[in-house]
Design a protein around this motif. Structure first.
Motif, short mmCIF file in Angstrom:
data_model
loop_
_atom_site.label_atom_id
_atom_site.label_comp_id
_atom_site.label_asym_id
_atom_site.label_seq_id
_atom_site.Cartn_x
_atom_site.Cartn_y
_atom_site.Cartn_z
N LYS A 99 0.76 -1.05 0.02
CA LYS A 99 0.02 -0.05 -0.05
C LYS A 99 0.87 1.32 0.16
O LYS A 99 1.80 1.24 0.70
N ILE A 100 0.57 2.25 -0.88
CA ILE A 100 1.40 3.35 -1.05
C ILE A 100 0.70 4.53 -0.04
O ILE A 100 1.33 5.13 0.75
N ALA A 101 -0.43 4.71 -0.08
CA ALA A 101 -1.46 5.71 0.47
C ALA A 101 -2.67 4.91 0.90
O ALA A 101 -2.91 3.95 0.20
N MET A 102 -3.21 5.63 1.86
CA MET A 102 -4.79 5.31 2.18
C MET A 102 -5.66 5.06 0.91
O MET A 102 -6.39 4.55 0.82
N ALA A 103 -5.51 6.22 0.09
CA ALA A 103 -6.37 6.33 -1.02
C ALA A 103 -5.55 5.64 -2.31
O ALA A 103 -4.52 6.05 -2.37
N ASP A 104 -6.20 4.53 -2.94
CA ASP A 104 -5.61 4.09 -4.12
C ASP A 104 -5.46 5.16 -5.13
O ASP A 104 -6.13 6.09 -5.27
#
Length: 182
Positions: A99-104
């Motif tokens: 996962k890079i950030a909370m929102a894809d």
């Protein structure tokens, strides 16, 4: 010249049912879906803001690649998205995450995917933000992202459209008389 429209009893029955449909049935899926989109966007936004206070550990990028998906349909074209995997050690246990950030990140052109991958080349040392409640959840970029706002605004639009339909077609009268006894 005078035109007179004549309706049969059946036609009048159909015409009488249209306001009922638009005031009692049609708005509710919009209100329900909009409410769910807004709820989930708010929940994810709170999680994203909370991720700014998560524990940080050092990690290493093990995979940095570009994924491709075909839109299909009458005018197919490729959409590209970043694929990143990294490992980190939390406590004494090694963990793997992607996962890079909370929102894809929304898929787009190849150049955009390459730009997103630039800081995450294989072997690069990265700061990993780890959830204190669940060490299996980690990400590289904490905080809010625009897709969360877009999801909230989309939900607000659906919810508002349902409410407008409810009010314009007399659903407000139904709610106030049947549910609240006014």
């Amino acid at each position: 010249l005078q035109c007179r429209a004549e309706y049969s009893r059946f036609d009048m029955h159909i015409l009488a049912e249209i306001p009922f449909f638009f005031s009692h049935i049609f708005p509710w899926p919009f209100i329900y879906a909009g409410g769910i989109f807004m709820f989930r966007a708010l929940r994810d936004s709170l999680r994203a803001l909370g991720s700014l206070r998560w524990t940080t550990v050092q990690g290493r990028v093990t995979r940095s690649d570009i994924g491709v998906t075909d839109t299909g349909g009458d005018y197919p074209h490729d959409l590209f998205f970043p694929i990143i995997e990294y490992t980190s050690t939390v406590g004494r246990q090694s963990r793997k995450s992607s996962k890079i950030a909370m929102a894809d990140f929304n898929p787009g052109g190849r150049e955009r995917a390459e730009q997103l991958l630039k800081p995450y080349r294989v072997g690069t040392s990265v700061t990993v933000h780890v959830s204190p409640d669940n060490p299996d959840i980690s990400l590289l970029e904490p905080g809010m992202r625009w897709p969360l706002l877009g999801r909230f605004l989309g939900g607000l639009f659906l919810f508002s459209a349902g409410l407008v339909c409810l009010v314009l077609f007399g659903g407000a009268r139904f709610i106030t008389t049947r549910l609240f006894g006014m």
